[in-house]
Design an enzyme around this catalytic site. Sequence first.
Site, PDB file in Angstrom:
ATOM      1  N   GLY A   1      82.616 -41.875  67.775  1.00 26.41           N
ATOM      2  CA  GLY A   1      83.806 -41.814  66.930  1.00 26.41           C
ATOM      3  C   GLY A   1      83.648 -42.711  65.729  1.00 26.41           C
TER       4      GLY A   1
ATOM      5  N   GLY B   1      83.081 -45.657  64.080  1.00 31.15           N
ATOM      6  CA  GLY B   1      82.477 -46.853  64.656  1.00 31.15           C
ATOM      7  C   GLY B   1      83.180 -48.165  64.379  1.00 31.15           C
TER       8      GLY B   1
ATOM      9  N   THR C   1      77.410 -37.921  67.385  1.00 31.53           N
ATOM     10  CA  THR C   1      76.556 -38.886  68.089  1.00 31.53           C
ATOM     11  C   THR C   1      76.276 -38.396  69.514  1.00 31.53           C
ATOM     12  OG1 THR C   1      77.370 -40.741  66.812  1.00 31.53           O
ATOM     13  CG2 THR C   1      76.680 -41.253  69.054  1.00 31.53           C
TER      14      THR C   1
ATOM     15  N   ARG D   1      75.114 -49.778  56.189  1.00 28.85           N
ATOM     16  CA  ARG D   1      76.234 -49.808  57.147  1.00 28.85           C
ATOM     17  C   ARG D   1      75.734 -49.525  58.571  1.00 28.85           C
ATOM     18  NH1 ARG D   1      78.349 -45.923  60.987  1.00 28.85           N
ATOM     19  NH2 ARG D   1      80.558 -46.314  61.273  1.00 28.85           N
TER      20      ARG D   1
ATOM     21  N   GLY E   1      77.190 -48.863  62.533  1.00 29.86           N
ATOM     22  CA  GLY E   1      78.399 -48.576  63.304  1.00 29.86           C
ATOM     23  C   GLY E   1      78.380 -49.227  64.677  1.00 29.86           C
ATOM     24  N   ASP E   2      79.111 -48.638  65.597  1.00 30.62           N
ATOM     25  CA  ASP E   2      79.241 -49.209  66.945  1.00 30.62           C
ATOM     26  C   ASP E   2      78.076 -48.850  67.860  1.00 30.62           C
ATOM     27  OD1 ASP E   2      80.192 -46.519  66.687  1.00 30.62           O
ATOM     28  OD2 ASP E   2      80.863 -46.658  68.778  1.00 30.62           O
TER      29      ASP E   2
END
Length: 348
Positions: free
Chosen positions: A266, A268, A214, A242, A244-245
């Site tokens: 990382g 997430g 990322t 899905r 993530g963060d």
Amino acid sequence: MKYLTSLLIAVAFVSCKTTVPKEETKEEIQQNEFAIVIHGGAGTILKKNMTPELEKAYQEKLEEAVRKGYDILKNGGSSTKAVEASIHVMENSPLFNAGKGAVFTNAETNEMDASIMEGATLNAGAVAGVKTVKNPISAAIEVMNNSNHVLLSGAGADQFSKEKGLEIMDPSYFYTDRRFKSLQRIKDKEKTELDHDEKTAFYDSDIKNSKFGTVGCVALDKNGNITAGTSTGGMTNKRWNRIGDSPIIGAGTYANNNTCGVSSTGWGEYFIRGVVAHDIAAQMEYKNVTLKEATHDVIQNKLTKLGGTGGIIALDKNGNISFEFNTAGMYRASMNDKGELIVKIYKE
Ligand code: ASP
């Protein structure tokens, strides 16, 4: 006697006042008029697995990206413009898991997430699961500046980006051999007969061993404004839309001019559960600790205890920079107002 008592009190007061605070003995506190820090993902990045050519390619791209934002800041541009420009360089490179180099989902598509936050106003914008926007960070900025919303997702977010005149690509633009092959490797392994425990162990090691890739950037401009941004393709083989963060304000991205700006990378799910980016800013605000102390506690203690892997880049209102990760490496770079450049990959 009265004179002696006053003298003793005064001496005690002065010696107490001149005691160096705990944190200043451990770290050098800086004052920068402006500064910028970027990451290109954290993970099992080991020198022994890297060719000299690939290492050089990463270093050069990181330097190009950080210099792009630095030049904007140096010329008095805003931290948001600097973050956008630096992230564009990484989104347009196949080296990173964002934009052009985004990883593949289980359905063999590329679905990207991005977010941005401005520390002056706590204004923020994000997109999740976009498939056609060349530069998802610009879509996040559009959401922040030109909509009543904070987070748009899926086809609606693609449509919004198109309506706002952003560059739209055919989904085939995001195809790269390297990312497609890594999806196939994971899918091949999935086909092997594993019992439940073995499967869990495989997923764990597979995720932990992957390089996340990322990208993110945090900048402080000459007006004292901090902006943080993050852009990603998410995690290889993700399914069921899905998310993530990275597009979650407070987990993948956070900025507040009173404390700091943070961009995460990382696994997430753990960054969402730990509300990692906001926790760092909150520790500075509520506990009055330094940026270094806050980032160290959140990544090395709290995230690690939760079982999460990854790292963050962060920058405080005085331009102090922190790189913190619990993986073998993190692609990272920074520049301060003196023009001092740092470009690193491995743990040191
Ligand atoms: N944090 C991202 C996600 O979980 C992945 C990464 O940082 O590489 O989607």
